[in-house]
Each structure stands twice: as structure tokens, then as C-alpha cells.
Design an enzyme around this catalytic site. Sequence first.
Site, PDB file in Angstrom:
ATOM      1  N   LYS A   1       0.867  -1.178   0.000  1.00  0.00           N
ATOM      2  CA  LYS A   1       0.000   0.000   0.000  1.00  0.00           C
ATOM      3  C   LYS A   1       0.900   1.223   0.000  1.00  0.00           C
ATOM      4  O   LYS A   1       1.938   1.230   0.663  1.00  0.00           O
ATOM      5  CB  LYS A   1      -0.891   0.032   1.248  1.00  0.00           C
ATOM      6  CG  LYS A   1      -1.954  -1.052   1.283  1.00  0.00           C
ATOM      7  CD  LYS A   1      -2.842  -0.865   2.502  1.00  0.00           C
ATOM      8  CE  LYS A   1      -3.920  -1.951   2.565  1.00  0.00           C
ATOM      9  NZ  LYS A   1      -4.785  -1.807   3.754  1.00  0.00           N
TER      10      LYS A   1
ATOM     11  N   HIS B   1       0.563   5.740   3.685  1.00  0.00           N
ATOM     12  CA  HIS B   1      -0.652   6.468   4.041  1.00  0.00           C
ATOM     13  C   HIS B   1      -0.324   7.632   4.966  1.00  0.00           C
ATOM     14  O   HIS B   1       0.589   7.554   5.782  1.00  0.00           O
ATOM     15  CB  HIS B   1      -1.618   5.501   4.739  1.00  0.00           C
ATOM     16  CG  HIS B   1      -3.026   5.987   4.786  1.00  0.00           C
ATOM     17  ND1 HIS B   1      -3.455   6.905   5.712  1.00  0.00           N
ATOM     18  CD2 HIS B   1      -4.102   5.693   4.012  1.00  0.00           C
ATOM     19  CE1 HIS B   1      -4.743   7.155   5.519  1.00  0.00           C
ATOM     20  NE2 HIS B   1      -5.155   6.421   4.490  1.00  0.00           N
TER      21      HIS B   1
ATOM     22  N   HIS C   1       0.318   7.265   8.712  1.00  0.00           N
ATOM     23  CA  HIS C   1       1.583   6.804   9.283  1.00  0.00           C
ATOM     24  C   HIS C   1       2.579   7.938   9.498  1.00  0.00           C
ATOM     25  O   HIS C   1       3.655   7.714  10.050  1.00  0.00           O
ATOM     26  CB  HIS C   1       2.211   5.730   8.387  1.00  0.00           C
ATOM     27  CG  HIS C   1       1.467   4.425   8.416  1.00  0.00           C
ATOM     28  ND1 HIS C   1       0.569   4.073   7.437  1.00  0.00           N
ATOM     29  CD2 HIS C   1       1.459   3.419   9.318  1.00  0.00           C
ATOM     30  CE1 HIS C   1       0.047   2.891   7.744  1.00  0.00           C
ATOM     31  NE2 HIS C   1       0.568   2.476   8.873  1.00  0.00           N
TER      32      HIS C   1
END
Length: 612
Positions: free
Chosen positions: A173, A176, A179
Site C-alpha cells: 500500500k 498512508h 503513518h
Amino acid sequence: MADTAPPQSMEWSRPQEAERRGQGAVLTSYNSTMAACAFRRSIAGQLAKVLDLPPENLIKSISAVPVSRKRHDADFQLSVASIEEGSSSDCLAQDLQLRAQKLAEKLKCDAVVSEISTGPGTVNFTINRELLAKTVLQQVLKDGTQYGTKSELFSAVPKQKTVVEFSSPNIAKKFHIGHLRSTIIGNFIANLKAALGHEVTRINYLGDWGMQFGLLGVGFQQFGDKEKLKSSPLQHLFEVYVQINKAAADENTKKLAMDFFRKLEEHDEQALSLWKEFRDFSIKEYTQIYKRLGVHFDEYSGESFYHEKSREVLKMLEDKGLLQKTIKGTGVVDLSEKKDLSSLSTVIRSDGTSLYITRDLAAAIDRMNKYNWDTMIYVTDRNQSSHFQHLFRILKLMGYDWVDRCQHVSFGLVQGMKTRKGEVIFLEDVLDEVRSRMLENMASAKTTKEVEDPVETAEKVGLAALIIQDFRGLLSSDYQFSWDRALQSRGDTGVFLQYTHARLHSLEQMHGNEPVTDVNVACLQEPGAISVLQHLLRYDEVLYRSSQDLQPKHIVSYLLTLSHLAAVAHRSLPVKGSTPAVAQARLCLFQATRSVLANGMKLLGITPVTRM
């Protein structure tokens, strides 16, 4: 001269020689303990005789007085309540005031303390002004990057082996925005611990195992494209994940995902090969993001490392009689006080596959075996508080008493973070946006100097803006993000910190860029100079406070105040046009200010710029 330390041969000239030359105290060499420590110890020594207490018992009760822009206070104060057991709650303010006055009457001024006064329940001490200037400046210049960290406030704090787990994104992924906080908070904690002399291991515990990889594996088999995976891996995997999630409610898709994950746990060659591609591509892309953030790790770990060892954990739980099977076939640990399953934690699925908490148990045990740490800190958002409560409780039930030295540092959510494209999801978009906006601001600002690499400067200043807005409040609080507020060049912002550092650096360059070693501190008696010196004196207390609660806001507040005081001093204490003695003294003051400003910024994860 960012971190240039002065020659080790520097020391203060003998008072009689200074008097003979008509200069007061002059800085030419060095021989002393930490500035604030020397003053605290002197005050404690006099108090100890009057109070009949060991000086060591009084040191931490003597604190530097916060600098006020409106008035000029004493340098240190002793709270009477802090030295009399029970007095803080039992005594009236009027009674404390009377005790403070009585204590003050028994004390005398000396070569260190020039004035003793009282406040509401406090005895206040003003340090001899020339002694204040020479002691603070010599200490800052001598200690350089270690200024404040050698304080006796830390003498009773043992040096420890510390493991900090932070960032920990899910592979396959894109990084994001959620994070970002874990990354910069964990980096700050690791920086602070290392600066204070602890042995720090930084671990990035990747989310690289679990049922989501069953879903992603099935998704890639259906919608994946090998060429797109090579050219834009995480963007393509994100698109695949979105597509397969739409079908995730379908029972057949669920079954296929469970089968794929079970194949991973059983070391199926084809499934593992695909998973490894996902992981390698992810780490490569994450490394670029971490480079932009100025963050590094000592170890890239991950849940996948512990799926085998989680079997050992399950065996241990079973042997200790802690593992129970439910009617559905899942394995649970009873966490309730009454052992009635009113509180439990699931540690294995009915199909035998492992769970996040099982792998976390294995990781904690393995890290103790590997690092023999004294403290382990997990940095995640507060939504995971329940998970860590369960984790620590199970480890305790297993007989691992070292779990008491584990700590979960939780944080709130960032709200309202949008780019010009709309609602933000990915950190890369935020970093690009803040760099772009800073470039625009720099181009339009009248004060902007020509810089060698404006893009790199904009990136560093933009990151400072993000970090300072994030760190100004309690970590556990949510906060509303604002681009306009974060990027203001004036006010309490990271941009202002960078601007102040660059301005002070420019001042040094303009006047030779060499460490100033011959200073007449009698030239530093103006209110603006004294305020800066008083504030520099407080730095060790601020570090100590942040080390106790792991909150960066204390350091942020300190640096913002230091920058505002430096701005006032810069206007009222010109170097250019002053006599040589005055110019040298002021330049030394500004060098010391820039040095401490740079030290604090680096602890927060900010790279100071020298031009902007």
C-alpha cells in the site's frame, strides 16, 4: 559553523587581568560544569545549611524561571511547597508566602547570587549578571551538540538499551498519511533517547502478513499486471486492492482469500514468490519517503518474520493452560479477573492461521532475546490502545515480568488535511504539496536570499512546518491541520524557526563565520541579551521534562520562545556598527542561540537550513 566547537584551550581570563584591562569578565578559555547545574548547586549549597537538608535533595526543587517578554524576573526559584511534605495541599497560599519570606531572610547574596526575593510561595534568586553571561556562553560553545544533555538532572537516570518501534506501514500500500504521525513521533523519541546517551534500536515493524495478503494475492491474480507492477508498484497494488475489495463481500472471494493466506502460512512457493515481490517493491518505495523525512531505521522487521514463531507462542500458551478453544474453534486467552471470559483475546483463527496479536507476542519475546532491552516503546495511534493492553496482559500471564517496561505511546488523529487536489490519502502528496507551497512563498518573499538548491530548501522548511504544527500540542490529542497556519513565516511555526536559524547563520557568515573566543561579557547587560541568556539556561530542564513524558511540545515551545527572543535581540542589539568589543560579545550570544536552536530542531527531526 553549524556544529563547530571552539578550541579546547579556551578558558575565562583571570578576574584581576580582566580588571587590569578594564573589561570586566572576558571569555578566552573554558573550565566549568554545566551552566545551570553550577548555579543550582551553589543555591542548593546555601539552602542546605539553612534547611539542614542534603544539597542533593534540593537540586530538582530549584528551577529556572520561564522568561517573560513583558518583565524581567529572577533566574531561579525554589517552591517552598516542594521542600515541605504535605504543604502543597495543606497550607494556605498566605502561609506559604510567609514561609518563603522567613526562608529568604536567612539567606545571603554572594559571588553567585546578586539578589534574593520572594514570590507567591517561592524564593527567587538572581544570578550575578556577568557570571550568568560568561557561564552560559562558555558552556554552550564548549558542549556544542551536547549542550543540556550533560546536566546533573540526568545523573540519576541510568543509561538504557531502548527499542523504539514506529512507522510500521502496511506493505503493498502507498505510504498512508496516517503513518506520518507514528513516523515523526517515533523518530523524535529515538533522537531524544540517543542524545541523552541511551543505546537506541529503531525498528520498522512492517505490516507484511495477514488475511489482507490473501485478498491482495487473489486480487492480483484477477486484476494484476506485471508491467504495471514494475513501473508503478504501489499505485498499481492500490488499484488492485480497491478492485478486489469491491468483491470482498462475495463468499467465494472470501474463501479464495483465506485459501491464499493459508498457502502463505504453509510456504507455498508460488504464493510466497508473489508476496515477496510485493514486499521488496514496497520497501524500495518507502525508503525514498523516509529519505525525504530524514528518518532511518536500524532494522526492517515485519509480521512475516514471526508467523513461524507464533506457533511456538501458541504452544507456550497451551502448556501454561492459558489457551482455550471456543465452540467456533478459535483459540482465545481469558483476560478477565474472575476467569469468566468476560474479557478475552483471540490468538488463533478456527482454520489455524495466525493473528496480528499472536505475531506481536512472538516479536516482543524475540526482541528481548535479541536485544536484552531495558525499555521497549511502541508508537501507534490511540485506536490500538486496546490491542496493546491485551498484548501486555498476555505477556504478563505468560510470566514475562519485563512487560512492565513496555510502553505504548499513543497519538490522536490529524483532521482536515487536504491538498489542492482534494482529500489527502498518501503522504507523498502532502510532501509534494508542502514543498510546492514553500517554493511559491519563497519566490514571493522579499527577504528570500538566493539559495543553491531552492527545491531542497523548500522541502526542509516545509517538513519543519508539518512537524511543528503536529508537535505543538499533546500527542494524544487530535488536531485540525491548516496549511495557512503551518506555512506562516511569522508566529509559532516551523517556517519561523527555520527563518531564525538561517538569519543567525547569515549573521555569523557576515562577520567571519569563526567561533568567537574573546568576549567581554560586561557588554551583554541589556534586557534583550539577559532574556536570551536566561532562556538558554533553561534548556536542560526542558530536555528533562520531555525525557520524562516523551512529549515534544516542551521542546517546541522552548524553541519558539528562543526564536522570538532572538528576533527581539537581533533588532535591539546590532552587531554591525557597534564597537569591536560590543560586536564580539553580541556575535557570541547569537552564535550560542543558533547552536541551541539547531540542537533542538534536530531532536524534533528538523534539518536546519542556512539560507532561505
